[in-house]
Design an enzyme around this catalytic site. Structure first.
Site, mmCIF file in Angstrom:
data_model
loop_
_atom_site.group_PDB
_atom_site.id
_atom_site.type_symbol
_atom_site.label_atom_id
_atom_site.label_comp_id
_atom_site.label_asym_id
_atom_site.label_seq_id
_atom_site.Cartn_x
_atom_site.Cartn_y
_atom_site.Cartn_z
ATOM 1 N N LEU A 84 7.210 9.877 7.043
ATOM 2 C CA LEU A 84 8.159 8.616 6.924
ATOM 3 C C LEU A 84 8.918 8.260 5.949
ATOM 4 O O LEU A 84 8.552 8.820 4.871
ATOM 5 C CB LEU A 84 7.308 7.418 7.562
ATOM 6 C CG LEU A 84 6.861 7.063 8.896
ATOM 7 C CD1 LEU A 84 6.035 5.867 8.963
ATOM 8 C CD2 LEU A 84 7.753 7.263 9.892
ATOM 9 N N GLU A 117 4.536 -2.271 12.876
ATOM 10 C CA GLU A 117 3.064 -2.139 13.016
ATOM 11 C C GLU A 117 2.543 -1.979 11.566
ATOM 12 O O GLU A 117 2.986 -1.283 10.831
ATOM 13 C CB GLU A 117 2.681 -0.727 13.783
ATOM 14 C CG GLU A 117 3.453 -0.649 14.959
ATOM 15 C CD GLU A 117 3.303 0.717 15.788
ATOM 16 O OE1 GLU A 117 2.736 1.563 14.985
ATOM 17 O OE2 GLU A 117 4.154 0.860 16.631
ATOM 18 N N LYS A 119 0.858 -0.408 8.376
ATOM 19 C CA LYS A 119 0.700 0.856 7.918
ATOM 20 C C LYS A 119 -0.872 0.850 7.235
ATOM 21 O O LYS A 119 -0.740 0.391 6.145
ATOM 22 C CB LYS A 119 1.707 1.291 6.984
ATOM 23 C CG LYS A 119 1.849 2.680 6.735
ATOM 24 C CD LYS A 119 3.173 3.016 6.068
ATOM 25 C CE LYS A 119 2.946 4.448 5.581
ATOM 26 N NZ LYS A 119 2.256 4.881 4.601
ATOM 27 N N ARG A 140 -3.696 15.978 9.817
ATOM 28 C CA ARG A 140 -2.112 16.257 9.711
ATOM 29 C C ARG A 140 -2.083 17.759 9.281
ATOM 30 O O ARG A 140 -1.049 18.417 9.529
ATOM 31 C CB ARG A 140 -1.761 15.032 8.837
ATOM 32 C CG ARG A 140 -0.122 15.180 8.997
ATOM 33 C CD ARG A 140 0.690 14.135 8.086
ATOM 34 N NE ARG A 140 1.713 14.034 8.269
ATOM 35 C CZ ARG A 140 2.603 14.917 7.400
ATOM 36 N NH1 ARG A 140 1.999 15.540 6.198
ATOM 37 N NH2 ARG A 140 3.717 15.006 7.413
ATOM 38 N N GLU A 177 -4.975 6.426 12.779
ATOM 39 C CA GLU A 177 -5.520 6.598 11.581
ATOM 40 C C GLU A 177 -6.983 6.530 11.498
ATOM 41 O O GLU A 177 -7.545 5.752 12.035
ATOM 42 C CB GLU A 177 -4.790 5.424 10.883
ATOM 43 C CG GLU A 177 -4.770 5.570 9.118
ATOM 44 C CD GLU A 177 -3.531 6.544 8.848
ATOM 45 O OE1 GLU A 177 -2.807 7.051 9.728
ATOM 46 O OE2 GLU A 177 -3.108 6.523 7.547
ATOM 47 N N LYS A 285 9.209 1.056 14.252
ATOM 48 C CA LYS A 285 9.667 2.436 15.404
ATOM 49 C C LYS A 285 10.633 1.663 16.227
ATOM 50 O O LYS A 285 10.277 0.712 16.869
ATOM 51 C CB LYS A 285 8.380 2.888 15.998
ATOM 52 C CG LYS A 285 7.522 3.405 14.986
ATOM 53 C CD LYS A 285 5.997 3.609 15.793
ATOM 54 C CE LYS A 285 5.278 4.163 14.831
ATOM 55 N NZ LYS A 285 3.937 4.336 15.275
ATOM 56 N N CYS A 406 18.416 24.952 -24.002
ATOM 57 C CA CYS A 406 19.158 25.949 -24.021
ATOM 58 C C CYS A 406 20.284 25.870 -24.823
ATOM 59 O O CYS A 406 21.026 26.628 -25.365
ATOM 60 C CB CYS A 406 19.650 26.571 -22.630
ATOM 61 S SG CYS A 406 20.983 25.818 -21.884
ATOM 62 N N CYS A 434 18.995 29.065 -18.589
ATOM 63 C CA CYS A 434 18.135 27.892 -19.341
ATOM 64 C C CYS A 434 16.776 27.958 -18.559
ATOM 65 O O CYS A 434 16.628 27.833 -17.654
ATOM 66 C CB CYS A 434 18.949 26.550 -18.941
ATOM 67 S SG CYS A 434 18.203 25.052 -19.448
#
Ligand code: IVH
Length: 678
Positions: A84, A117, A119, A140, A177, A285, A406, A434
């Site tokens: 996200l 919602e 998190k 994931r 989760e 969402k 440089c 560089c």
């Protein structure tokens, strides 16, 4: 004791802990008891408390999560698990809604309903149910490929093994989760730095009996693959989840006005400390799944969702020095080196000062006392200077006129889109040599969106760079792993893991390859546009030839998203012989897959251009639809064009006339919707 000696003791203890972490997590074979482990950990924390200058990425005070182990099978997610974008203020949310409305071409009185919602800060997982049976559980991973942790997930009581409900889809990936409540975390071994770390660590135990010992919970909030979908809204889906026996968050809410959004965010933020799990913000969402599908995603995150983080934490510290870092694109970024301070559980010792203008505007000087803000995983920044505490003889900071790496004279470019001079000071790196830029390009090369070499992070690049082991990307494929296994902090297992990861990264798609070589102004989206044009690496190599390049660049200018800026940058990059040599060397080391175009769809093999605004959708959505249906978007009228779609609102007459002259098929809005079946 001298500073040096203390540092040696500290590093020794950290390395010892690392060894035990590996034994415990990777090999599931702890060498010492939990008690002894805790003692070492405590000793490290005590040292850090006593000697504030001690800091190490591998310290238990810094570590979040544990790197994925190779012990689980890697399996593709049927639908990628996206990440996200973050918002830190209500203005960011207003922006998010504005962008959505623009994309969908909605006017202002229209409202977008959102599912808001909490998190939870845990570890996401995807649970595949086939005919109501929990059959595969994946972590994931990198979003595309996850680890098979089915057996560990099966030990979690909140996860139903079988669902006997008539309205449960035949196939459903449930996403949610895995976490540990704050109260449970207090009860378990102090082996982990925080609840998130504990959830991640225990999910990755090789032996599910070990996972079972830790009180993991699961809250469901999303879906991947689904057949047949019997819900139209996210909020409807959340309700169904509950009837199917899953836990959903009791603080989930449907919101639609900006006032509701702000109020809800404030309410939950005030309750935060009394809630029995860690949460770091809210996720919004778009509630309608039809709209979610229309909105789609950019790179790795959906256009239809965003994370609204809770307010940042602040602290005061003193600037010890201001260093200038040179980034991959030559940007000179001033960084304040500060006295280390703990802000919300994280030790901060660097803060970005953005650019010269920012230093002037805030009048930031070495030895100033400053307020530092840290928000989520964003680099900490200096908010303001406490001028009362300023040293009388402090001097204004002079921004360098020459590149510290440089020595080239720095420039501030003119930005053609803002019609202003850039705030960023740059090293023009005229010869592409560089040193700091080369090193930063290496970091980009191995990063997640480029070659994605597992376990090859910025720190390792820096380490190998300092040891003169790598200079150009192709050097990564010539590394001596025997030598690496003997380096400090390495062993034969870690060296062989790196070797495997590098070998795996050799299989790469053309668009990722183009992105990874780090041509300025060629980001992920432009790299895709270029790959769609070149299709394979042989065709791409034609850009090395001066004459052919002229023709190619001329054509590229017609592509949507590619303008003068990109074409100039490509010309400068490929007219440099050392770049040509480096890219050729790299091509020899890699297996570059052809770009997979969509070989079907109503626009397959056709080129389309738009002029004028459409009433039912934005230009961005129309373009996305063409690409999804196998077509190519052009930005100028030419003989190569198949269709010119003329929107009702202010089309460019010149474009229409030219198309008529060239006998190109012209579609008005109605015929366009007709083609799309809308
Ligand atoms: S939706 C495309 N919903 O936040 C949708 N994520 O930064 C992506 N998370 O990886 C995820 N609660 O670990 C979603 N209600 C929620 C969430 C949530 C926590 C985590 C999840 C994800 C991360 C995204």
């Amino acid at each position: 004791m001298e500073k040096k000696e203390i540092e040696i003791i500290y590093i020794k203890k950290i390395n010892e802990l690392k060894k035990h972490d590996r034994a415990y997590f990777e090999h599931d074979n702890p060498i010492i008891s939990d008690k002894v482990y805790d003692e070492i950990k405590q000793e490290i924390l005590n040292l850090e408390k006593k000697y504030k200058y001690l800091k190490n990425k591998n310290s238990p005070s810094e570590k979040v999560g544990y790197k994925p182990s190779s012990k689980f099978a890697k399996i593709n997610h049927s639908v990628p698990m996206l990440s996200l974008a973050n918002a830190f203020s209500i203005e960011n949310i207003e922006d998010f809604l504005k962008k959505i409305k623009n994309f969908l071409n909605l006017k202002n009185p229209d409202t977008i309903t959102l599912s808001a919602e909490p998190k939870i800060d845990g570890i996401s997982a995807s649970l595949k149910y086939i005919n109501g049976n929990f059959s595969l559980g994946l972590s994931r991973g990198d979003g595309k490929v996850g680890e098979d942790i089915t057996n560990n997930l099966k030990t979690i009581k909140d996860i139903p093994q079988k669902i006997n409900k008539a309205d449960f889809p035949k196939i459903l990936d449930i996403r949610g989760e895995v976490y540990i409540s704050k109260s449970d975390f207090k009860k378990i071994s102090k082996k982990f730095a925080n609840p998130r770390n504990a959830a991640g660590g225990s999910l990755r135990q090789k032996d599910p009996n070990e996972t079972k010992k830790i009180p993991l919970k699961f809250v469901a909030y999303g879906f991947g693959d689904v057949e047949k979908r019997n819900f139209e809204k996210q909020s409807e889906y959340l309700k169904l989840l509950k009837t199917w026996g899953f836990n959903t968050n009791s603080l989930n809410k449907v919101v639609s006005t900006i006032n509701d959004i702000e109020k809800n965010h404030k309410e939950i933020e005030t309750q935060r400390s009394t809630i029995d799990y860690d949460l770091d913000g809210l996720v919004y969402k778009v509630d309608s799944i039809k709209l979610q599908n229309r909105l789609g995603f950019v790179s790795n995150s959906p256009r239809w969702a965003i994370a609204h983080k809770f307010s940042a934490e602040k602290g005061f510290s003193i600037i010890k020095n201001i260093e200038i870092q040179v980034g991959r694109t030559g940007a000179l970024t001033p960084v304040a080196k500060i006295e280390p301070i703990n802000i919300g559980g994280v030790v901060v010792s660097n803060a970005t000062l953005h650019n010269e203008d920012e230093i002037i505007r805030k009048d930031i000087r070495i030895s100033d006392t400053v307020c530092i803000q840290r928000a989520g995983d964003v680099i900490p920044q200096v908010l303001y200077v406490d001028k009362k505490k300023r040293n009388k003889n402090s001097k204004k900071f002079n921004f360098p006129d020459y590149c510290p790496s440089c020595g080239s004279k720095t420039v501030k470019e003119f930005n053609y889109s803002t019609k202003k001079k850039d705030a960023v000071t740059r090293c023009p790196d005229p010869k592409f040599d560089c040193k700091q830029i080369l090193r930063e390009k290496l970091k980009h090369f191995v990063s997640k969106d480029a070659l994605n070499i597992d376990g090859f992070g910025k720190k390792i690049i820096q380490n190998f760079w300092d040891l003169n082991m790598i200079k150009y990307p192709a050097d990564i494929f010539k590394l001596d792993f025997k030598k690496i296994s003997n380096l400090d902090g390495w062993g034969s297992l870690s060296a062989s893991n790196l070797e495997k990861a590098i070998k795996k990264s050799k299989e790469i798609t053309l668009d990722k390859f183009i992105f990874s070589i780090g041509i300025r102004h060629i980001g992920q989206e432009n790299a895709k546009t270029l790959a769609r044009y070149f299709l394979n690496i042989n065709k791409f190599e034609e850009i090395f030839d001066k004459e052919k390049r002229k023709k190619i660049l001329n054509y590229l200018l017609e592509l949507d998203g590619i303008g003068e800026t990109q074409v100039n940058s490509l010309e400068i990059f490929f007219s440099n012989t050392s770049n040509l040599k480096n890219v050729s060397n790299l091509i020899k080391k890699l297996n570059i897959d052809d770009f997979k175009t969509i070989k079907s769809g109503i626009f397959y093999g056709k080129t389309i251009m738009f002029t004028g605004g459409l009433s039912k959708m934005s230009r961005a959505e129309a373009k996305a639809l063409v690409e999804k249906e196998g077509g190519k978007i052009l930005g100028t009228t030419s003989k190569k064009l198949d269709y010119l779609v003329v929107g009702d609102s202010k089309p460019t007459i010149k474009k229409v006339d030219k198309a008529k002259q060239l006998k190109i098929k012209i579609l008005d809005e109605n015929s366009w919707y007709g083609l799309l079946n809308r």
